[in-house]
Write a protein that holds these residues in place. Structure first.
Motif, PDB file in Angstrom:
ATOM      1  N   SER A   9       0.815  -1.215   0.000  1.00 24.94           N
ATOM      2  CA  SER A   9       0.000   0.000   0.000  1.00 24.94           C
ATOM      3  C   SER A   9       0.848   1.264   0.000  1.00 24.94           C
ATOM      4  N   PRO A  29      -6.059   1.760  -3.800  1.00 26.70           N
ATOM      5  CA  PRO A  29      -6.429   0.336  -3.715  1.00 26.70           C
ATOM      6  C   PRO A  29      -7.153  -0.088  -4.973  1.00 26.70           C
ATOM      7  N   PHE A  72      -2.881  -2.958  -4.907  1.00 27.37           N
ATOM      8  CA  PHE A  72      -2.663  -1.522  -4.939  1.00 27.37           C
ATOM      9  C   PHE A  72      -1.945  -1.148  -6.227  1.00 27.37           C
ATOM     10  N   SER A  83      -8.208   9.338  -0.624  1.00 33.98           N
ATOM     11  CA  SER A  83      -7.635   8.020  -0.869  1.00 33.98           C
ATOM     12  C   SER A  83      -7.723   7.138   0.375  1.00 33.98           C
ATOM     13  N   ASP A 123      -9.665   3.628   0.791  1.00 32.77           N
ATOM     14  CA  ASP A 123      -8.989   2.447   1.321  1.00 32.77           C
ATOM     15  C   ASP A 123      -9.769   1.866   2.497  1.00 32.77           C
ATOM     16  N   THR A 124     -10.280   2.746   3.360  1.00 29.84           N
ATOM     17  CA  THR A 124     -11.050   2.307   4.521  1.00 29.84           C
ATOM     18  C   THR A 124     -12.304   1.565   4.084  1.00 29.84           C
ATOM     19  N   SER A 150     -12.735  -0.028   1.383  1.00 35.24           N
ATOM     20  CA  SER A 150     -12.420  -1.278   0.685  1.00 35.24           C
ATOM     21  C   SER A 150     -12.226  -2.428   1.662  1.00 35.24           C
ATOM     22  N   ARG A 151     -12.113  -2.097   2.962  1.00 40.47           N
ATOM     23  CA  ARG A 151     -11.977  -3.101   4.003  1.00 40.47           C
ATOM     24  C   ARG A 151     -13.251  -3.117   4.839  1.00 40.47           C
ATOM     25  N   HIS A 165      -3.624   2.054   7.875  1.00 48.35           N
ATOM     26  CA  HIS A 165      -3.388   2.529   6.506  1.00 48.35           C
ATOM     27  C   HIS A 165      -1.906   2.674   6.212  1.00 48.35           C
TER      28      HIS A 165
END
Length: 291
Positions: free
Chosen positions: A18, A28, A33, A181, A185-186, A188-189, A205
């Motif tokens: 990442s 991501p 990534f 971004s 990313d947050t 995506s989890r 992160h």
């Protein structure tokens, strides 16, 4: 999407890391990534890529709102009248058969919080609010309460990222781009919290690259997950900075019961959650993402 981006940016690199340093712009992408070297991508292309990767979001160019133009298109001119602001990002997901009245929702949100000076939709499911908070009041709980009420009223599910208090200058759009971004990313989890901030997301992160390659963290994570309620125990202790009484209240257990669980955790994992270094290591292990 990956093939299209590789075609448009052949110099870009795709891997499991990442972070590849300050010389790369990273997003991501389908469990991996993608990294774009500085000098091979413009700020406008960065914003377009983020919007392409955000589900059901299409970037709108030519935004007339002065804050939208400043943050998403061109840092000039710089909006006047506010020395520092916070940017609140909100995504909406419809949960009822009735379509979302976005204008009504936007007005309701803006009128509920006096600290909001402006707000606009970037797409049908992604809104941005400008918050003036010169006294640095803690707004997370207040915003979450408003979101919960509006979610019920409008039949939606919302998630939000409350940015830091930044100085309004030509560099702020770059800071916002990184926060955007991080929010992507947050999302995506798996994320239990409805509203997140830089401080609640920074550790997982920014440490992802090292954590994802660590067999030690992988082993600790597996051990914690094998303990009934182990993850909840770590999160409760972390959120309460190791305070047993407060953690017990959050977990709805007696203080002595929590102490027993902590002792069992030590026996099983070898880490004492009453020690901040051990607690930090446990928290990092739980947030580590592996191949």
């Amino acid at each position: 999407m990956e093939d299209l981006l590789k075609e448009l940016f052949p110099e870009a690199k795709v891997n499991q890391s990442s972070w590849m340093g300050n010389d790369y712009f990273t997003v991501p992408l389908e469990g991996k990534f993608m990294h774009f070297a500085s000098g091979t991508i413009t700020d406008r292309e960065k914003r377009l890529i983020i919007q392409m990767l955000e589900p059901d979001t299409v970037f709108n160019t030519g935004l007339k709102n002065v804050w939208a133009h400043y943050l998403l298109e061109n840092p000039n001119p710089i909006p006047s009248g506010y020395e520092r602001i916070q940017v609140l990002q909100v995504t909406l997901k419809q949960t009822s058969p009735e379509p979302i009245d976005r204008k009504l929702w936007l007005d309701a949100f803006k009128n509920t919080l006096s600290s909001i000076v402006d707000g606009f939709f970037v797409s049908e499911q992604y809104a941005i609010f400008i918050i003036h908070n010169p006294d640095h009041f803690e707004l997370t709980n207040e915003i979450e309460g408003v979101l919960n009420v509006l979610d019920d009223d409008f039949g939606i599910k919302s998630n939000a990222y409350l940015g830091q208090n930044w100085t309004v200058n030509s560099f702020l759009p770059a800071l916002f781009l990184e926060e955007q971004s991080i929010f992507l990313d947050t999302r995506s989890r798996s994320q239990a919290d409805q509203i997140v901030t830089l401080t609640t997301t920074a550790l997982p992160h920014y440490t992802f690259e090292a954590a994802s390659k660590s067999p030690i963290l992988a082993t600790i994570k597996e051990g914690i997950q094998n303990i009934d309620g182990g993850a909840d125990l770590v999160y409760a202790m972390w959120q309460n900075q190791g305070n047993i009484s407060k953690a017990a209240t959050d977990l709805y257990v007696h203080r002595n019961t929590l102490q027993y669980r902590i002792d069992r955790f030590v026996d099983t994992i070898g880490l004492n959650l009453k020690k901040m270094d051990d607690l930090l290591l446990s928290y990092m292990a739980l947030h580590a993402r592996f191949k």
